[in-house]
Write an enzyme that holds these catalytic residues in place. Structure first.
Site, PDB file in Angstrom:
ATOM      1  N   CYS A 258       0.825  -1.208   0.000  1.00 27.89           N
ATOM      2  CA  CYS A 258       0.000   0.000   0.000  1.00 27.89           C
ATOM      3  C   CYS A 258       0.860   1.258   0.000  1.00 27.89           C
ATOM      4  O   CYS A 258       0.361   2.363  -0.098  1.00 27.89           O
ATOM      5  CB  CYS A 258      -0.952   0.000   1.183  1.00 27.89           C
ATOM      6  N   GLY A 429      -2.359   7.489  11.432  1.00 28.37           N
ATOM      7  CA  GLY A 429      -2.560   8.603  12.358  1.00 28.37           C
ATOM      8  C   GLY A 429      -3.876   9.349  12.238  1.00 28.37           C
ATOM      9  O   GLY A 429      -4.841   8.836  11.666  1.00 28.37           O
ATOM     10  N   GLY A 432      -5.456   9.973   8.910  1.00 26.22           N
ATOM     11  CA  GLY A 432      -6.090   8.781   8.331  1.00 26.22           C
ATOM     12  C   GLY A 432      -7.026   8.088   9.302  1.00 26.22           C
ATOM     13  O   GLY A 432      -7.258   6.888   9.186  1.00 26.22           O
TER      14      GLY A 432
END
Ligand SMILES: Cc1ncc(COP(=O)(O)O)c(C=O)c1O
Lengths: 536, 425
Positions: A258, A429, A432
């Site tokens: 990702c 964090g 997100g």
């Protein structure tokens, strides 16, 4: 032999049955955790190494199995990831101590590490075994019990891998049940695991829905969001190097990490040189019509076409009817717009890179911010530049908690070609909607009890150098009176640490002599160097 | 005690059992169980107790285990007790499931009773039919239930009262752990069967000495008697193995399971019968009739119980609980060495031994006052039966030990007097 019990009344999908199933597994994990907390550092490391060794030895086997089962990625790259998350991971943390108390004479404090207890670890289908290795070893380093919940699409290889690790752990003296796997994961079952009060923390990697569900389970969760890394190539960069790194990163395991670059942004003055360099590095630059074919193929109305996940560039080109040279490593899709209007600027877990030329630096930064606004907030971004000021401007502007500079982002953001903590769980964090913004590591799986004295210098601090912190090791087995060989055992009132350790001296690698160990280290170092070589 | 409870106890004396109701008052246990959940019991006045009695394993998987409740509820959509004369889906399915996990490969059939005692009677009748002999040997202080034949195998305390003790010399009792006495009883080859609790529960779980049970089995073979294993309290994973007898290397001819097999929700007793002694099932299948025996709702629950206790997690948890409890109890024993003098243990089958004729009674009372329910052994009140559930959680085990330490301390002071010698801390 477990009998096959024919049930006339099938209730295994009912909520009470699912809950009870979860409870029984988690209760066993809790027991294991409560015993694991009595282990000292040496014994713990011995277990960690034994399990890492098993994972390492099996890296190739499970790489093949995972690709076969999921259809995602490249065997050889998966093997490498499976290895990197085994011995090198342990080596990375070897000198960190998650077990012994820290005595701080100056501040008159003692800090005692307290394992979380039972970790429920969700693992994705994209990086199944690497994530399993990583989460299991992190849990063991911190003396936690772990229950792996594999993505159903990678179920079989994960179940097998976890069971192999569990066996190795118990053989090395770990408490029985400290590594378990949900053998038949389904969403309602996983929800019961997540909601159980026997789960201490959920480590969620996977789809957004799963991560949000972890956060709403009422249990503490470390969930990570999706990525969609912008990569900015500044005219001050070495174009050749930048292009090579980007191609290597995008083609590594077919962009399944990702942390892979999703949208390249550059400026007109670098455009031509960069295109040339990308081509040289193995990229195929699509024309407008080809981009449209790609767009239609990759993005359906309901989202990304999963058939393309982790596939190689040539395969994808073929599916879209684009003729490309056989050695093509990535497909580059120039786009004029960024944002909701342009699907190509969304997350793409395949070696397709959107390519955009901004007018100037200011616009480039705002475009990079826009990419992360679309999706991937808090995750990763990359930049290739020689000028530190533009790096500083970029870093403070993008909403990402890791900005990888002059390195391939796939590997770099995960800590494999940078000095970031090596991880398969990227904290996204607050940007997100997650609790942790760093690369997740073992330190996130313990909390510390702080013993704090009166700060008044008249009150003396205690002497803790020789204090006993309860490293009593495994529980002795209760006798089974009258059963041959299982009678009452003589037991010391303070059991010693695991017998496996006595006499081994270092404790690092019983059953493996130092030469073998050296050889293994050498091999690993070589592999790591090979990955890094990809970065010229 | 609340007014409500007082009045209730009065009614209990009036309509149910005056002496038993009063006896509990006299022993200092004024428990009236109301709500129950998992391993917790709640007295009608609200006090919570952690249940370590479990009615001898009836509540192995906890009270009202949600999975078992669910299966019972679902079963009522399709089944009821069933018709005991006909071939029945659930009865056959359970018999098949039992055969699959039986302690001997020869075991095939299951005959059903509505509880443990009746299943014991079926076992004894089966043995008599197969061997064409009447005599039954059991252990002094054994306990196999209060039905017709089972009663005669047990202590006279229960049979004489009802003028139901053996008067034909058909029921011989020998001391536990004494192979010579056993041989003497079998020598004449006139014994149909020896019935053995693998670990005699009501006698306070004295542990079979190494070689004793296999010795008995050998004697049975030598003198043409069948070996009946009463696994009512020792079966269903309590020893960390499905059946306790397996741990001692015994393959019985007939085995009885009860209590926990019904999940604490639907009473049922099962007699597993080997082919070589199943004669009556071929000769006259109507030989034993029981309307409630093997009721199909119970069979469905039992199948779930079998599936649950055989999960690998359950087996592992049993081992962990045993080790943890043992370590904790040994610490407590070190603290009160003049009073708490022994631990008998095989897995979760445990007896705590006290240095006083009736020592387990004050311990029971003080544990009760401290939130733990464990019962003394009726036939050896020096011993407290200590029977943690198969799924007792780590925090609950820790809490049990904390409470037990307090309770035993108080009982010790009551029995031995304060101030006398205690163990070193
Ligand atoms: C070992 C044993 N066998 C048989 C029985 C009789 O079972 P039930 O009370 O269900 O008739 C009991 C009951 O306590 C028992 O403990």
């Amino acid at each position: 032999m477990e009998p096959e019990i024919r049930s006339l009344v099938e209730i295994s999908d009912s909520k009470p049955a699912l809950r009870s199933h979860a409870d029984i597994v988690l209760a066993r994990a809790r027991w294991a955790a409560s015993i694991f907390q009595r282990f000292d550092r040496e014994t713990t490391l011995h277990i960690v190494e034994a399990v890492a060794r098993t994972a390492h030895q099996n890296a190739g086997k499970y790489a093949e199995w995972a690709v076969e089962e999921t259809g995602f990625g490249v065997v050889e790259h998966k093997k490498l990831k499976n290895e990197l998350t085994a011995m090198p991971l342990v080596d990375h943390y070897r000198d960190e101590d998650f077990v012994n108390p820290v005595i701080d004479e100056a501040r008159k404090m003692v800090r005692i590490p307290r394992p979380a207890g039972v970790i429920l670890a969700l693992t994705p289908s994209t990086n199944p075994i690497a994530t399993v290795n990583f989460k299991v070893l992190m849990a063991l380093m911190t003396r936690n019990a772990v229950v792996i919940s594999p993505h159903p699409a990678a179920r079989a290889c994960c179940v097998d891998a976890v069971n192999a690790m569990a066996e190795a752990a118990v053989e090395a003296g770990a408490p029985d049940g400290c590594i378990q796997v949900i053998e038949q994961p389904s969403i309602p079952l996983i929800e019961e695991f997540m909601a159980s009060d026997k789960t201490s923390v959920i480590l969620a990697t996977g789809g957004t829905a799963m991560v949000r569900s972890a956060y709403s389970s009422s249990n503490p969760a470390i969930g990570v969001g999706p990525g969609n890394a912008p990569v900015y190539v500044d005219p001050s960069a070495e174009m050749q190097d930048a292009a090579q790194r980007i191609v290597d990163s995008k083609s590594f395991d077919n962009s399944i990490l990702c942390t892979n670059e999703s949208v390249l942004i550059t400026l007109p003055e670098a455009d031509k040189k960069l295109r040339q360099a990308l081509k040289q590095a193995g990229a195929y630059l699509c024309d407008e019509e080809e981009v449209e074919r790609l767009r239609r193929y990759l993005f359906h109305d309901r989202g990304f076409n999963v058939a393309a996940v982790g596939r190689d560039a040539v395969w994808i080109a073929q599916e879209c009817g684009i003729r490309v040279p056989a050695k093509t490593k990535i497909l580059v899709a120039p786009v004029t717009q960024l944002g909701v209007e342009e699907r190509m600027t969304r997350e793409k877990l395949c070696p397709v890179l959107a390519y955009h030329v901004a007018k100037n630096q200011t616009q480039a930064l705002s475009q990079a911010r826009a990419v992360l606004r679309l999706t991937g907030a808090g995750h990763s971004a990359a930049i290739h530049a020689g000028d530190s000021q533009i790096v500083a401007d970029y870093a403070r502007s993008v909403e990402a908690y890791r900005v990888v500079v002059n390195a391939p982002c796939s590997q770099g953001a995960a800590g494999f070609q940078t000095h970031l903590a090596p991880t398969f769980t990227i904290g996204t964090g607050y940007f997100g909607r997650s609790s942790i913004g760093e690369n997740i590591g073992p330190h996130h799986l313990i909390h510390w009890t702080r013993v704090a004295y009166n700060s008044d210098s008249a009150v003396p601090f205690g002497d803790y150098q020789a204090a006993d912190f309860g490293f009593d090791g495994p529980l002795p087995h209760a006798p089974s009176d009258g059963v041959p060989g299982a009678g009452r055992s003589a037991r010391p009132s303070r059991p010693l640490t695991s017998a496996a350790n006595t006499g081994s001296g270092g404790g690092a690698g019983v059953g493996m002599d130092s030469r073998t160990r050296e050889e293994l280290r050498r091999l690993i170092a070589e592999e790591v160097r090979n990955v890094i070589k990809g970065g010229h | 005690m609340s007014q409500e409870k007082l009045e209730f106890l009065q009614r209990s004396k009036e309509f149910w059992n005056p002496a038993k109701t009063q006896d509990w008052q006299d022993m200092g246990v004024d428990l009236v169980i109301d709500k129950r959940e998992g391993y917790y019991l709640y007295d009608m006045d609200g006090q919570r107790l952690i249940d370590l009695h479990l009615n001898g394993g009836t509540y192995n998987l906890g009270h009202r285990n949600p999975e078992l409740v669910e299966v019972l509820k679902s079963a009522t959509e399709r089944f009821d007790m069933g018709n005991h004369h006909f071939p029945a889906l659930a009865r056959t399915a359970l018999a098949e499931a039992l055969a699959a996990c039986a302690p001997a490969p020869t075991m095939r059939y299951t005959a059903y009773g509505s509880g443990g005692g009746e299943a014991i009677d079926i076992a004894l009748k089966t043995a008599r039919h197969a061997m064409k002999k009447r005599k039954i040997v059991s252990i002094i202080k054994a306990y196999h239930g209060h039905t017709g034949l089972a009663l005669k195998t047990g202590d006279e305390r229960f049979s004489k009262l009802f003028l139901s003790e053996d008067t034909q010399d058909e029921f011989i009792q020998v001391p536990f752990n004494d192979l010579n006495a056993m041989e003497d009883a079998l020598k004449k080859r006139d014994v149909a069967a020896v019935i053995m609790e693998t670990i005699p529960a009501t006698y306070g779980f004295p542990m079979p000495e190494e070689g004793y049970l296999p010795g008995v089995k050998k004697l049975c073979e030598r003198y043409d008697a069948l070996y009946i294993a009463d696994e009512v309290q020792t079966g269903l994973m309590r020893t960390g193995e499905m059946w306790g007898c397996t741990r001692y290397g015994i393959e019985p001819d007939i085995m009885v399971t009860g209590k926990g097999i019904g999940g604490g929700l639907y009473p049922i007793g099962c007699t597993l019968i080997s082919e070589h002694c199943a004669g009556w099932l071929h000769e006259d299948g109507f030989g034993h009739i029981s309307t409630g025996g093997g009721a199909e709702l119970g069979c469905v629950v039992s199948m779930k119980v079998l599936e649950m206790v055989q999960r690998p997690e359950v087996r592992a948890t049993v081992g962990l609980i045993s080790d943890f409890m043992r370590a904790g109890l040994e610490r407590i024993m070190e603290e009160y060495p003049d009073f708490f003098i022994g631990i008998r243990q095989h897995g979760l089958v445990m007896g705590l031994e006290f240095n006083h004729e009736q020592g387990a009674k004050p311990v029971m009372k003080h544990l009760y006052e401290n939130g733990v329910w464990a019962i003394f052994s009726t036939l050896d009140p020096r011993v407290l039966q200590f029977k943690p559930g198969l799924l007792l959680s780590q925090p609950d085990c820790e809490d049990v030990l904390r409470r037990v330490e307090i309770g035993i301390g108080l009982a010790r002071d009551e029995v031995m007097g304060r101030g006398s010698r205690r163990g070193a801390m």
